[in-house]
Design a protein around this motif. Structure first.
Motif, PDB file in Angstrom:
ATOM      1  N   VAL A 334       0.665  -1.091   0.013  1.00 52.31           N
ATOM      2  CA  VAL A 334       0.046   0.074   0.199  1.00 52.31           C
ATOM      3  C   VAL A 334       0.813   1.347  -0.220  1.00 52.31           C
ATOM      4  N   ILE A 335       1.955   1.567   0.466  1.00 44.60           N
ATOM      5  CA  ILE A 335       2.341   3.036   0.865  1.00 44.60           C
ATOM      6  C   ILE A 335       3.456   2.112  -0.623  1.00 44.60           C
ATOM      7  N   GLN A 336       3.831   1.657  -0.687  1.00 43.08           N
ATOM      8  CA  GLN A 336       4.582   1.224  -2.082  1.00 43.08           C
ATOM      9  C   GLN A 336       3.915   2.351  -3.217  1.00 43.08           C
ATOM     10  N   HIS A 337       2.278   1.812  -3.455  1.00 39.83           N
ATOM     11  CA  HIS A 337       1.916   2.512  -4.610  1.00 39.83           C
ATOM     12  C   HIS A 337       1.378   3.982  -4.260  1.00 39.83           C
ATOM     13  N   LEU A 338       1.096   4.308  -2.948  1.00 42.57           N
ATOM     14  CA  LEU A 338       0.975   5.679  -2.434  1.00 42.57           C
ATOM     15  C   LEU A 338       2.470   6.412  -3.462  1.00 42.57           C
ATOM     16  N   ASN A 339       3.223   6.115  -2.709  1.00 41.06           N
ATOM     17  CA  ASN A 339       4.533   6.618  -3.623  1.00 41.06           C
ATOM     18  C   ASN A 339       4.338   7.055  -4.752  1.00 41.06           C
ATOM     19  N   HIS A 340       3.878   6.000  -5.187  1.00 42.37           N
ATOM     20  CA  HIS A 340       4.140   6.327  -7.055  1.00 42.37           C
ATOM     21  C   HIS A 340       2.529   6.603  -7.839  1.00 42.37           C
ATOM     22  N   LEU A 341       1.565   7.373  -7.008  1.00 44.67           N
ATOM     23  CA  LEU A 341       0.608   8.081  -7.524  1.00 44.67           C
ATOM     24  C   LEU A 341       1.369   9.195  -8.518  1.00 44.67           C
ATOM     25  N   ASN A 342      -0.276   8.619  -8.965  1.00 49.64           N
ATOM     26  CA  ASN A 342       0.047  10.147 -10.496  1.00 49.64           C
ATOM     27  C   ASN A 342      -0.864  11.071  -9.410  1.00 49.64           C
ATOM     28  N   TYR A 343      -0.141  12.510 -10.039  1.00 44.21           N
ATOM     29  CA  TYR A 343      -0.290  13.709  -9.187  1.00 44.21           C
ATOM     30  C   TYR A 343      -0.948  14.818 -10.141  1.00 44.21           C
TER      31      TYR A 343
END
Length: 707
Positions: A334-343
């Motif tokens: 989950v943390i890994q996915h959050l760190n690579h979100l498209n902003y």
């Protein structure tokens, strides 16, 4: 007409934000601009965001792949011709056209060569959009030098400057998010310092040849998604969507230790991550929500979702808006996915796009705009310009505004904004501890000069004065009872000149807000009645509608007074009034008592105020549509150009304003009361924080006018 071509110096530099911010700054300065994204990728949403924010339909864009293919095969002439056609289509009625250039390709030279061709084809000036790091001036300077050389170097006199986005190395104070254009946020000292640093490594970057026209800080607040936007990235399902559309993920925290040592992590904007079996985390999140802490949400990981019994136990917190998701991913995934979100800004996230536009626009040098963006037409008062003028005038007047609903969270936040930005000296009528609880729960910062007055400590001192003002209608015991109502108390403070204006209605009805004003403030000496106006923020201009809230069926004399009040109010807010007296008939084409009343009212206004431009009776289309106005009233100074609309009765006015507001998706500000000795204004009970801020500013301007 001028054209500005925004050329990004590298990918993901914030080109969309730069374009929207520049257009917003132009709009606030009364400069009629439009947007052209001539080449759009499949994932780009700039045109759609522009349409939503500025209520203007952009021309259709060519696909970026067409451009890439044409550049590869060296066949760009047809593309340039098509771009010129698109440009001409929107340039006829605009002062400035903002065009987005092509982002760098793998072969940076090819894209910049095409951008130079595009600038020549459109006869456009060039504005670089780049990034800056105050701690690495050499790297910043050399990067810009390389881009300038790719466009022909110093011999290319089209390059007007550089807008630095997402600037690193600035203090946190520079990331304040304004409610409208706020040029005071511009980082003048930092810009001067960076210019000096850049000139150590470049002869042109940071000089008058290539000036810095804006230094936009990196903002954690504006670079974060809503809770709603993270579900797909986490392969999550909603256990409770709550206020996921409103909450933003300012940070995330994995709760892996005992709950008693993790409680300090439950703060506003925090996304809590926990294993599904940790019911103590779910309970702690629920308690935080019930205590008024707006968590971004709770993500429960792995295994199965919590049982229905525990979710039912937390029902009251869920009803208050706590977003809860469940994902099969483990916490580290989950943390890994959050760190690579498209902003990138989503078309569904208009609130964020609005804030970014204000933020970027506020950091652009207004002097540069005035110098380089020449326009011949007289500036019209656009909605953005109206809001900007509202804020600037209220700052200049520095009025004291009482807020009877002092323990209402939106009102508290609005008061903090107004106090911090200097829009008004706000007075909250509330128990201080209630205000402190709201400030703590929402992680707000209370300005030291924001006044909080406990109503119980002062209400009795106004009883005698209230009896005197309502002599023969009220006794002392009745006055003391009524003064328990903070709206009545605030109105007495206004009546005795202890404050300059009053704003209420976030939780009170219109009647609760207005009745004490009628009884204690009364009408100004020159008027015999109180009326109201709405400011209708249409896409291109602000209209004034009156009376849409107070007088059911005014006489000709009263209608004339409403017109004069509305015209004077329009002038106070920067609108040069052209008054249309609305009827079902234009000129002498119709007859009847209703038409005669409007005709008589128009004549009374002309006799009493020959300085006002007024015509009537006019049908709405004859007043608002130039072609219809020329046909039906060819000699009129108002027909087709009206900006103040006076309706013959409340039925017509209220129906028209709501029809326009809802069917055309127009923002209306009001009702603003006029004709009182002192300003009192009502809010919608669904008012947003920004709505309250603007109403406070509006009241401050009225207070100056009535002083």
């Amino acid at each position: 007409m001028n054209t500005l071509l925004l050329i990004p110096t590298k990918e993901s530099v914030g080109l969309t934000s730069a374009s929207l911010g520049l257009i917003y700054a132009l709009d606030c300065n009364g400069i009629k601009s439009s947007f052209l994204k001539s080449f759009e990728s499949a994932h780009s949403q700039t045109s759609a965001l522009y349409q939503q924010l500025f209520q203007d339909i952009p021309v259709a864009s060519l696909q970026q792949q067409q451009v890439l293919d044409a550049i590869t095969s060296n066949q760009t002439d047809e593309l340039l011709e098509e771009t010129v056609r698109l440009h001409r289509h929107i340039a006829q009625s605009r002062d400035v056209v903002v065009v987005e250039g092509l982002p760098p390709l793998s072969d940076g030279y090819a894209s910049q060569h095409f951008n130079l061709q595009l600038a020549k084809a459109l006869n456009a000036k060039i504005l670089f959009v780049s990034e800056a790091d105050l701690n690495a001036p050499k790297q910043t300077a050399l990067h810009l030098e390389a881009n300038l050389k790719s466009l022909g170097g110093l011999e290319n006199n089209r390059v007007m400057g550089v807008l630095f986005m997402r600037t690193k190395g600035l203090t946190e104070q520079s990331a304040h998010i304004p409610v409208t254009l706020d040029p005071s946020l511009r980082l003048i000292k930092e810009t001067q310092l960076l210019s000096q640093q850049l000139q150590k490594y470049s002869q042109v970057v940071g000089t008058s040849t290539l000036p810095i026209i804006g230094l936009v800080p990196f903002s954690n607040i504006l670079s974060v998604p809503r809770t709603l936007d993270i579900a797909d990235a986490l392969s999550a399902t909603w256990l409770n969507k709550g206020k996921a559309k409103e909450r933003r993920v300012l940070g995330h925290r994995l709760i892996s230790s005992y709950i008693d040592v993790e409680l300090n992590q439950f703060t506003a904007g925090q996304l809590i991550i926990s294993a599904s079996e940790r019911t103590d985390v779910l309970l702690a999140s629920s308690i935080a929500t019930k205590n008024g802490i707006p968590l971004a949400g709770l993500v429960l990981t792995e295994r199965e979702a919590p049982k229905t019994t525990i979710m039912d136990f937390c029902q009251s917190a869920l009803e208050q808006g706590l977003p809860v998701l469940h994902t099969p991913l483990n916490p580290l995934e989950v943390i890994q996915h959050l760190n690579h979100l498209n902003y990138e800004i989503s078309i569904q996230d208009i609130e964020r796009a609005q804030k970014i536009s204000r933020f970027v626009g506020s950091h652009i040098d207004q002097t540069w705009l005035e110098t380089y963006i020449q326009h011949q037409d007289q500036p019209r008062l656009s909605p953005a310009a109206f809001r900007y003028e509202l804020v600037q005038k209220s700052i200049a007047h520095k009025k004291r505004i009482v807020l009877p609903e002092g323990d209402e969270p939106r009102t508290v936040e609005a008061a903090i904004i107004c106090q911090t930005r200097g829009l008004a000296q706000c007075v909250l009528l509330a128990k201080p501890e209630a205000v402190y609880d709201i400030v703590k729960a929402r992680q707000l910062k209370l300005p030291p000069d924001l006044e909080i007055i406990d109503p119980d400590q002062i209400k009795d001192r106004y009883a005698d004065a209230m009896v005197e003002r309502r002599k023969g209608k009220l006794v002392l015991t009745q006055a003391k009872e009524q003064l328990k109502d903070t709206v009545v108390l605030g109105t007495m403070m206004l009546a005795l000149d202890e404050v300059d204006g009053l704003v209420s209605g976030a939780v009170h009805t219109t009647a609760n807000t207005v009745r004490p004003a009628f009884q204690l403030i009364k009408t100004a000496p020159e008027y015999s009645l109180v009326s109201s106006i709405f400011f209708m923020l249409l896409p291109d201009e602000v209209y004034v509608y009156g009376d849409c809230a107070i007088n059911p069926n005014p006489s000709a004399q009263q209608l004339a007074e409403i017109a004069i009040q509305s015209a004077d109010s329009a002038k106070a807010f920067g609108i040069e009034p052209r008054i249309a007296m609305i009827s079902y008939s234009t000129g002498s084409s119709g007859a009847g008592a209703d038409v005669e009343k409007v005709t008589q009212a128009t004549q009374l206004v002309r006799a009493k105020r020959p300085d006002l431009v007024i015509d009537g009776p006019l049908q709405y289309d004859a007043a608002s549509v130039e072609s219809v106005g020329k046909s039906k009233a060819p000699d009129s100074q108002v027909a087709g150009k009206a900006n103040v609309y006076i309706f013959p009765d409340l039925n017509t006015g209220n129906t028209t304003y709501k029809a326009v507001q809802r069917s055309a998706n127009v923002i209306s500000v009001g009702p603003m009361l006029q004709g009182l000795n002192k300003p009192v204004n009502d809010l919608s009970r669904g008012a947003l924080v920004d709505d309250i801020v603007f109403t406070i500013a509006l009241t401050a301007i009225q207070a100056e006018k009535s002083a």
